[in-house]
Design a protein around this motif. Structure first.
Motif, PDB file in Angstrom:
ATOM      1  N   ILE A   1       0.832  -1.199   0.000  1.00  0.00           N
ATOM      2  CA  ILE A   1       0.000   0.000   0.000  1.00  0.00           C
ATOM      3  C   ILE A   1       0.870   1.254   0.000  1.00  0.00           C
ATOM      4  O   ILE A   1       0.724   2.110  -0.858  1.00  0.00           O
ATOM      5  CB  ILE A   1      -0.959   0.004   1.208  1.00  0.00           C
ATOM      6  N   GLU A   2       1.783   1.356   0.994  1.00  0.00           N
ATOM      7  CA  GLU A   2       2.645   2.541   1.076  1.00  0.00           C
ATOM      8  C   GLU A   2       3.818   2.283   2.006  1.00  0.00           C
ATOM      9  O   GLU A   2       3.762   1.407   2.858  1.00  0.00           O
ATOM     10  CB  GLU A   2       1.862   3.748   1.579  1.00  0.00           C
ATOM     11  N   ARG A   3       4.867   3.086   1.825  1.00  0.00           N
ATOM     12  CA  ARG A   3       6.003   3.028   2.743  1.00  0.00           C
ATOM     13  C   ARG A   3       5.614   3.828   3.977  1.00  0.00           C
ATOM     14  O   ARG A   3       5.163   4.965   3.873  1.00  0.00           O
ATOM     15  CB  ARG A   3       7.271   3.597   2.118  1.00  0.00           C
ATOM     16  N   ILE A   4       5.804   3.216   5.146  1.00  0.00           N
ATOM     17  CA  ILE A   4       5.407   3.894   6.379  1.00  0.00           C
ATOM     18  C   ILE A   4       6.592   4.307   7.235  1.00  0.00           C
ATOM     19  O   ILE A   4       6.418   4.987   8.240  1.00  0.00           O
ATOM     20  CB  ILE A   4       4.420   3.036   7.205  1.00  0.00           C
ATOM     21  N   GLY A   5       7.797   3.924   6.845  1.00  0.00           N
ATOM     22  CA  GLY A   5       8.960   4.335   7.607  1.00  0.00           C
ATOM     23  C   GLY A   5      10.243   3.817   6.998  1.00  0.00           C
ATOM     24  O   GLY A   5      10.245   2.937   6.142  1.00  0.00           O
ATOM     25  N   GLU A   6      11.348   4.406   7.450  1.00  0.00           N
ATOM     26  CA  GLU A   6      12.663   3.962   7.004  1.00  0.00           C
ATOM     27  C   GLU A   6      13.649   4.283   8.105  1.00  0.00           C
ATOM     28  O   GLU A   6      13.562   5.326   8.748  1.00  0.00           O
ATOM     29  CB  GLU A   6      13.063   4.657   5.706  1.00  0.00           C
ATOM     30  N   GLY A   7      14.562   3.341   8.347  1.00  0.00           N
ATOM     31  CA  GLY A   7      15.555   3.535   9.392  1.00  0.00           C
ATOM     32  C   GLY A   7      16.861   2.880   9.028  1.00  0.00           C
ATOM     33  O   GLY A   7      17.103   2.551   7.861  1.00  0.00           O
TER      34      GLY A   7
END
Length: 79
Positions: free
Chosen positions: A28-34
């Motif tokens: 659906i979508e990218r919700i975070g990145e770390g």
């Protein structure tokens, strides 16, 4: 990389909204990145109310044994 039926491995495809993984989960979508990688929201295409988070680790860390152990501990903590 995944092996193709014709021989050489296929390159990894980037995740993007609409892509279906494992014939089951639609991104659906990218919700975070770390530091470990990106986290994507996905839905089960057979049960629309079933949403999951999918973490994709960075390519450069995939072969690092220490990193894989840390990621494995994270997975176990989620179960």
């Amino acid at each position: 990389m995944a092996e193709s039926a014709d021989g050489p491995p296929e390159p990894r495809r980037a995740l993007e909204p609409g892509r279906v993984l494992n014939n089951n989960y639609r991104i659906i979508e990218r919700i975070g990145e770390g530091g470990m990688g990106a986290v994507w929201l996905a839905e089960n295409i057979f049960m629309e109310e079933d949403h999951v988070a999918i973490k994709v680790i960075r390519t450069e860390q995939a072969d690092d044994e220490v990193f894989r152990q840390m990621f494995g501990k994270e997975v176990k903590a989620m179960l």
